[in-house]
Design an enzyme around this catalytic site. Structure first.
Site, PDB file in Angstrom:
ATOM      1  N   GLU A 186      -8.194   1.677 -12.486  1.00 41.02           N
ATOM      2  CA  GLU A 186      -7.401   3.300 -11.908  1.00 41.02           C
ATOM      3  C   GLU A 186      -5.648   3.992 -13.009  1.00 41.02           C
ATOM      4  OE1 GLU A 186      -8.251   2.853  -7.330  1.00 41.02           O
ATOM      5  OE2 GLU A 186      -6.358   1.639  -8.029  1.00 41.02           O
ATOM      6  N   HIS A 188     -27.903  20.905   1.193  1.00 41.97           N
ATOM      7  CA  HIS A 188     -27.847  21.606   0.498  1.00 41.97           C
ATOM      8  C   HIS A 188     -27.486  22.572  -0.359  1.00 41.97           C
ATOM      9  CE1 HIS A 188     -30.191  22.464  -3.926  1.00 41.97           C
ATOM     10  NE2 HIS A 188     -30.276  23.311  -3.359  1.00 41.97           N
ATOM     11  N   GLU A 243     -25.870  14.870  -0.826  1.00 41.44           N
ATOM     12  CA  GLU A 243     -27.419  14.860  -0.573  1.00 41.44           C
ATOM     13  C   GLU A 243     -28.154  14.126  -1.337  1.00 41.44           C
ATOM     14  OE1 GLU A 243     -30.077  18.507  -1.592  1.00 41.44           O
ATOM     15  OE2 GLU A 243     -28.345  19.456  -3.180  1.00 41.44           O
ATOM     16  N   TYR A 281      -9.483  -3.336 -10.700  1.00 35.03           N
ATOM     17  CA  TYR A 281      -9.531  -1.756 -10.152  1.00 35.03           C
ATOM     18  C   TYR A 281      -8.196  -0.711 -10.450  1.00 35.03           C
ATOM     19  CZ  TYR A 281      -7.142  -3.161  -6.167  1.00 35.03           C
ATOM     20  OH  TYR A 281      -5.945  -4.321  -5.402  1.00 35.03           O
ATOM     21  N   CYS A 304      -2.045   1.658  -2.804  1.00 29.79           N
ATOM     22  CA  CYS A 304      -2.701   2.551  -2.888  1.00 29.79           C
ATOM     23  C   CYS A 304      -2.294   3.882  -2.859  1.00 29.79           C
ATOM     24  CB  CYS A 304      -4.264   2.146  -1.936  1.00 29.79           C
ATOM     25  SG  CYS A 304      -3.313   1.492  -0.555  1.00 29.79           S
ATOM     26  N   CYS A 348       0.718  -1.464  -0.094  1.00 30.04           N
ATOM     27  CA  CYS A 348      -0.282  -0.395   0.159  1.00 30.04           C
ATOM     28  C   CYS A 348       0.765   1.737  -0.106  1.00 30.04           C
ATOM     29  CB  CYS A 348      -1.027  -0.052   1.083  1.00 30.04           C
ATOM     30  SG  CYS A 348      -1.996   1.560   0.929  1.00 30.04           S
ATOM     31  N   LYS A 375      -0.171   5.432  -6.021  1.00 26.82           N
ATOM     32  CA  LYS A 375      -1.100   5.778  -7.648  1.00 26.82           C
ATOM     33  C   LYS A 375      -2.326   6.329  -6.470  1.00 26.82           C
ATOM     34  CE  LYS A 375      -4.322   2.212  -6.600  1.00 26.82           C
ATOM     35  NZ  LYS A 375      -4.894   1.006  -6.673  1.00 26.82           N
TER      36      LYS A 375
END
Length: 448
Positions: free
Chosen positions: A182, A437, A442, A178, A48, A43, A51
């Protein structure tokens, strides 16, 4: 005097191994860890973290383009790959140093060499030295799979992609998981021509079909090409130094870089597990029980090497639980349901819980709520990309079984939604929550 050199010896200083080492030491155990490459694991060093930094860097291509519509003048922007590459690698060094300090501050001894299992309570270092431990924890992670085909030695994996000497003009990526999606987004945003080749006709097969379809549409509009049912058969070097990729029955694809992203396999080869009577699973994984214990009572395993769930937060939790159970008097298990996940594609996908197909299989009657909208940020931009949110609800109990999202900042929004799914909240609970909002988030409480 203890009959062992250490209470716990950890093989692998990645996320799971470092967490287990630190926690065990905090409980008073004498701990050592061996790491053959760099402290931090996949990682931190080649996964991750770097990346995600590349993803951030690639986003500026859109941001700078859109800036003019918001009144900003950006004269002749240009991109320099070595600057981004080297900045990312320096940050990796910073995090590695922090991980090392964590071990030192907790008085965890660390050996910068390979270690293998020589027996139920013995490890052998590459130097030949043998050490004993009451417990051994294997946390060596997984390794990229390189398919066998002619010219595979001309290709790179996600291990090498962070060190490219120059930005390639043409990139072929094999795989549609993934990692593939990516890096396809990163290279595409940085101006490379990207072709994704895959052995099937499905991308991101574990994600909800609606999210997959939307991502495919958007990335194709952004210029990424796909060749499905077309695994690479051969890669050849051309006279000019470029590559020619033969995939499926299509015409060969010219490329400067070929990235193989066809999954990861537990890194157990040559680890000596047979010396402790431990048999590997079909994918090379170490079988463990719910407490991460192997078939040998003194040896445990956590993280990607077990091939349960290949996610960093899971490895961390597993390592923590092992240390608490062995040395803290708190024997516990890890829950593997409702785990949030994300693909940092462009745009990103985020999900937690069951997909629509999974929910129908398990619960029969389900209700589906969707919001298909154009994010406010895209209104001034020339992009007409639309976000898509989906709630999967059990028709009988009104409980929200899954939340699936594609659109800007979806992973950041999904983390809070994952709490709701984990807590078993209902669609009525979502409806009763006041909308924030204006925001994209939302939409989660406005679906009717």
């Amino acid at each position: 005097m203890s009959e062992f050199d250490y209470d716990l010896f950890v093989i692998g200083a990645g996320s799971g191994g470092v967490r287990a080492s630190r926690v065990a030491a905090a409980h008073g155990a004498k701990v050592a860890v061996a790491e053959e490459y760099r402290i931090g694991g996949t990682c931190v060093i080649r996964g991750c973290v770097p990346k995600k930094l590349l993803v951030y860097g690639s986003h500026f291509a859109d941001e700078l383009h859109d800036a003019a519509r918001y009144g900003w003048t950006v004269d002749q922007p240009r991109f320099d790959w070595p600057t981004l590459r080297d900045t990312v690698l320096r940050d990796v060094e910073r995090i590695e140093a922090a991980y090392t300090s964590t071990l030192d501050n907790n008085r965890v001894e660390h050996f910068h060499e390979r270690a293998v299992i020589a027996g139920p309570n013995t490890v052998r270092l590459a130097s030949g030295r043998e050490l004993t431990a009451r417990y051994i924890l294997v946390a060596v992670g997984a390794w990229p799979v390189m398919p066998a085909f002619e010219g595979s030695d001309l290709c790179i994996t996600s291990n090498e992609v962070f060190h490219l000497p120059a930005l390639p003009k043409r990139v072929v990526i094999q795989g549609a998981g993934y990692i593939a999606m990516e890096f396809a987004g990163i290279f595409n945003a940085l101006g490379c021509h990207v072709t994704v080749v895959n052995r099937s006709d499905v991308i991101l097969r574990s994600y909800d079909e609606a999210m997959r379809d939307r991502l495919l549409q958007i990335t194709m509009a952004r210029g990424i090409e796909y060749r499905f049912n077309s695994p690479i058969r051969k890669v050849a070097r051309q006279d000019d130094g470029s590559l020619l990729v033969h995939a499926g029955d299509h015409e060969p694809i010219p490329a400067d870089t070929v990235l193989i992203a066809t999954g990861r396999r537990p890194k157990t080869d040559g680890l000596g597990l047979e010396n402790a009577g431990i048999a590997l699973g079909a994918n090379g994984q170490i079988p463990v029980d719910e407490y991460s214990k192997t078939s040998c009572d003194s040896i445990y395993a956590v993280g990607d090497v077990t091939d349960r769930v290949q996610l960093t937060p899971i490895a961390i939790r597993e390592g923590h639980a092992v240390a608490d159970g062995l040395f803290g008097g708190n024997r516990r298990t890890i829950a593997y349901d409702s785990i949030p996940s994300a693909v940092f594609s462009q745009p990103p996908i985020a999900a937690v819980g069951l997909t629509e197909a999974e929910a129908r299989d398990q619960y029969g009657e389900v209700r589906i709520f969707t919001s298909d909208f154009r994010p406010m940020k895209n209104i001034f931009a020339e992009r007409h990309e639309r976000g898509l949110y989906k709630l999967v609800v059990d028709a009988g109990t009104d409980r929200v079984l899954g939340v699936h999202m594609i659109g800007p900042d979806s992973p950041e929004i999904l983390q809070a939604a994952a709490i709701a799914v984990r807590a078993g909240l209902t669609k009525a609970d979502f409806d009763d929550t006041v909308a924030l909002h204006p925001s994209m988030a939302e939409e989660l409480v406005l679906m009717r």
